[in-house]
Design an enzyme around this catalytic site. Structure first.
Site, PDB file in Angstrom:
ATOM      1  CG  ASP A  81       2.618  -1.058  -3.707  1.00 15.09           C
ATOM      2  OD1 ASP A  81       3.472  -1.649  -3.125  1.00 15.09           O
ATOM      3  OD2 ASP A  81       1.402  -1.688  -3.411  1.00 15.09           O
ATOM      4  CG  HIS A 101       1.240   6.277   6.321  1.00 11.58           C
ATOM      5  ND1 HIS A 101       1.766   7.421   7.578  1.00 11.58           N
ATOM      6  CD2 HIS A 101       0.232   7.036   5.586  1.00 11.58           C
ATOM      7  CE1 HIS A 101       2.042   8.951   6.989  1.00 11.58           C
ATOM      8  NE2 HIS A 101       1.013   8.152   5.712  1.00 11.58           N
ATOM      9  CG  HIS A 139      -1.893   2.296   1.950  1.00 10.84           C
ATOM     10  ND1 HIS A 139      -2.015   2.468   3.747  1.00 10.84           N
ATOM     11  CD2 HIS A 139      -1.832   1.197   1.403  1.00 10.84           C
ATOM     12  CE1 HIS A 139      -1.452   1.310   3.500  1.00 10.84           C
ATOM     13  NE2 HIS A 139      -2.140   0.467   2.578  1.00 10.84           N
ATOM     14  CB  THR A 190      -0.303  -4.232   5.666  1.00 12.26           C
ATOM     15  OG1 THR A 190      -0.282  -4.493   4.372  1.00 12.26           O
ATOM     16  CG2 THR A 190      -1.098  -6.255   5.238  1.00 12.26           C
ATOM     17  CG  HIS A 207       1.038   8.258  10.658  1.00  9.13           C
ATOM     18  ND1 HIS A 207       2.438   7.107  11.002  1.00  9.13           N
ATOM     19  CD2 HIS A 207       0.397   7.999  12.241  1.00  9.13           C
ATOM     20  CE1 HIS A 207       1.016   6.526  10.968  1.00  9.13           C
ATOM     21  NE2 HIS A 207       0.834   6.355  11.834  1.00  9.13           N
ATOM     22  CB  CYS A 224       6.049   8.070   8.730  1.00  8.11           C
ATOM     23  SG  CYS A 224       4.533   8.735   9.257  1.00  8.11           S
ATOM     24  CB  CYS A 246       4.615   5.245  10.069  1.00  2.55           C
ATOM     25  SG  CYS A 246       4.020   5.555   8.941  1.00  2.55           S
ATOM     26  CG  HIS A 254      -3.109   0.010  -2.982  1.00  4.49           C
ATOM     27  ND1 HIS A 254      -1.756  -0.543  -3.176  1.00  4.49           N
ATOM     28  CD2 HIS A 254      -3.699  -0.590  -1.608  1.00  4.49           C
ATOM     29  CE1 HIS A 254      -1.289  -1.240  -1.499  1.00  4.49           C
ATOM     30  NE2 HIS A 254      -2.071  -1.307  -0.327  1.00  4.49           N
TER      31      HIS A 254
END
Length: 153
Positions: free
Chosen positions: A36, A104, A106, A101, A52, A13, A10, A108
């Site tokens: 990002d 893990h 997340h 995509t 994770h 990770c 990952c 934005h």
């Protein structure tokens, strides 16, 4: 997949462990926020749990609440940063069909301006009250099937 310390395959990770560089903005014992690498605009942030977890089904309620408290904090920081930010979108994709995509979890945090090129294309639907009531009943039944104790996924 339940929470684990790290997944060696990952990318996020690898950032958490320090194996990959990132421009870190915020970090505590459970959450990390960083810039990002392919931003929609300057100030585009990613906020992740350090453990994770792939998606929403894998994260416990306390961690999710903490993650969104950090999103709230970072949104304030972004608005007060001096970067162009006339608005904010918060976005979480859960699963391939939702265009996740990196698997893990997340969030934005996108700074928005009146003249940016950021777009979400949506085909809004018209639904009858009967169809909406049926959908609501199905979701309530799903809640009952997935009944859990607070703080557990």
């Amino acid at each position: 997949m339940g929470p684990s310390a790290v997944d060696p395959d990952c990318a996020f990770c690898a950032i958490v462990s320090g194996g990959e560089r990132a421009s870190r903005v915020y970090e505590d014992d459970r959450v990390l926020a960083f810039m990002d690498i392919h931003p929609a605009a300057p100030g585009d942030l990613l906020v992740i749990p350090k453990a994770h977890v792939e998606g929403l089904e894998d994260v416990d309620e306390d961690l999710m609440a903490h993650l969104f408290r950090v999103v709230h904090l970072l949104t304030r920081g972004l608005r007060r940063s001096g970067l162009r930010c006339e608005g904010v979108n918060v976005f979480l994709a859960d699963g391939e069909a939702a265009e996740q995509t990196v698997f893990h979890l997340h969030v934005h945090v996108f700074p928005r301006t009146w003249d940016d090129a950021f777009r979400l294309e949506v085909r809004w639907q018209e639904r009858s009250r009967a169809a909406l009531d049926d959908d609501a009943e199905r979701i309530r039944a799903g809640l009952e099937r997935g009944r859990h104790h607070p703080g557990q996924p």
